[in-house]
Design an enzyme around this catalytic site. Structure first.
Site, mmCIF file in Angstrom:
data_model
loop_
_atom_site.group_PDB
_atom_site.id
_atom_site.type_symbol
_atom_site.label_atom_id
_atom_site.label_comp_id
_atom_site.label_asym_id
_atom_site.label_seq_id
_atom_site.Cartn_x
_atom_site.Cartn_y
_atom_site.Cartn_z
ATOM 1 N N ASP A 49 1.532 -10.575 -5.045
ATOM 2 C CA ASP A 49 2.374 -9.614 -5.763
ATOM 3 C C ASP A 49 1.529 -8.446 -6.247
ATOM 4 O O ASP A 49 0.633 -8.611 -7.066
ATOM 5 C CB ASP A 49 3.039 -10.294 -6.959
ATOM 6 N N TYR A 54 -0.500 -0.555 -9.700
ATOM 7 C CA TYR A 54 -1.714 -1.344 -9.893
ATOM 8 C C TYR A 54 -2.934 -0.697 -9.246
ATOM 9 O O TYR A 54 -4.067 -1.130 -9.490
ATOM 10 C CB TYR A 54 -1.553 -2.756 -9.311
ATOM 11 N N LYS A 79 5.952 -2.755 -5.498
ATOM 12 C CA LYS A 79 6.963 -2.202 -6.393
ATOM 13 C C LYS A 79 6.902 -0.669 -6.465
ATOM 14 O O LYS A 79 5.822 -0.071 -6.357
ATOM 15 C CB LYS A 79 6.776 -2.756 -7.815
ATOM 16 N N HIS A 112 10.226 -1.205 -10.206
ATOM 17 C CA HIS A 112 9.328 -1.798 -11.210
ATOM 18 C C HIS A 112 9.942 -1.840 -12.610
ATOM 19 O O HIS A 112 9.815 -2.833 -13.328
ATOM 20 C CB HIS A 112 8.006 -1.021 -11.222
#
Length: 278
Positions: A49, A54, A79, A112
């Site tokens: 994930d 990120y 996401k 998200h």
């Protein structure tokens, strides 16, 4: 090193399935991500994930390419970030994520955050529906959506998210939202399933762990599994990565579940509030 037991699959409402225990890469530095993903896959994880926010999608892609585990055996989630919401912007952001990952398709693509003040999540959802129809996102879902926002998506598009990834741990159990998921046929996935370690110090969990000869983290992850949630613990430590997937050789009692249920707190949220986060 492999998991002593295979990870169960959870059925999605679109006919596909997702491993019940996955590996999260939030806050993993880009340069360290490939080797850590490799360690996770070597320990038996088959779900990774990540997210555009990120800043490690490229590292995840490299980790997937460098492993001996076939791509077809790994469930990959990423996401859409908040500043890319809207129909056309979502399609562009998805293309950018695919490029960074080095993949032709994603197993699961999520919005998200709803960012209600932007009021663009419905248009973003329409874009995700198109991506699913094109086969580039095999399944589509959301993250941090409230019951009202889920109902709006379904009412206005007729397409129900396969999954809602939410903050969920013993100190913040989200019972009302989980009931909405059950009503709509949406899988509940927990981010920060260990409560960013806050849950691990609870005396009730320590007592259960001592009795079972397990760690507090294993007890909490087992609680997620037995409640039917998908969980995505994150660690950069190889020993903990393996420990976190070694949760299928024991069970909790009804008394254990009751003790953990009592840890729920109205003020237990540790992440942002989806109603205000932008």
């Amino acid at each position: 090193m492999t998991s002593p037991d295979p990870v169960p699959q959870i059925a999605l409402n679109d006919g596909r399935s997702i491993p019940q225990l996955g590996f999260g890469v939030w806050r993993l530095p880009e340069g360290e991500t490939p080797s850590i993903v490799g360690t996770a896959l070597g320990s038996g994880y088959r779900s990774i994930d990540t997210a555009a926010a990120y800043d490690n999608e490229a590292g995840v892609g490299r980790g997937l390419r460098e492993t001996v585990v076939p791509r077809s055996d790994v469930f990959v989630t990423t996401k859409l970030w908040n500043d890319s919401q809207g129909y056309d912007a979502t399609l562009r952001a998805f293309d950018a994520s695919l490029k960074r990952l080095g993949l032709d398709a994603i197993d699961l693509y999520l919005i998200h955050w709803p960012c209600p003040d932007r009021n663009l999540y419905l248009e973003s959802w329409r874009a995700l529906i198109r991506l699913r129809e094109e086969g580039r996102a095999a399944s589509i879902g959301v993250s941090n959506f409230t019951e009202g926002q889920l109902d709006r998506l379904v009412a206005e598009t007729g397409v129900t998210p396969a999954l809602n990834q939410i903050e969920l741990h013993p100190h913040f159990q989200q019972r009302r939202l989980r009931a909405a998921h059950e009503r709509l046929g949406i899988v509940t996935e927990a981010w920060s399933p260990l409560g960013q370690s806050h849950s691990l110090g609870a005396p009730a969990i320590a007592r259960i762990a001592d009795r079972l000869g397990r760690t507090a983290a294993q007890v909490v992850l087992r609680w997620h599994i037995e409640n039917g949630f998908v969980a995505i613990p994150k660690s950069a430590t190889p020993a903990r990565i393996h420990e976190n997937i070694d949760v299928f050789g024991f069970s909790l009692t009804a008394e254990d579940h009751a003790a953990i249920a009592n840890l729920d707190r109205a003020d237990g949220r540790i992440g942002p509030d989806p109603e205000t986060f932008q």
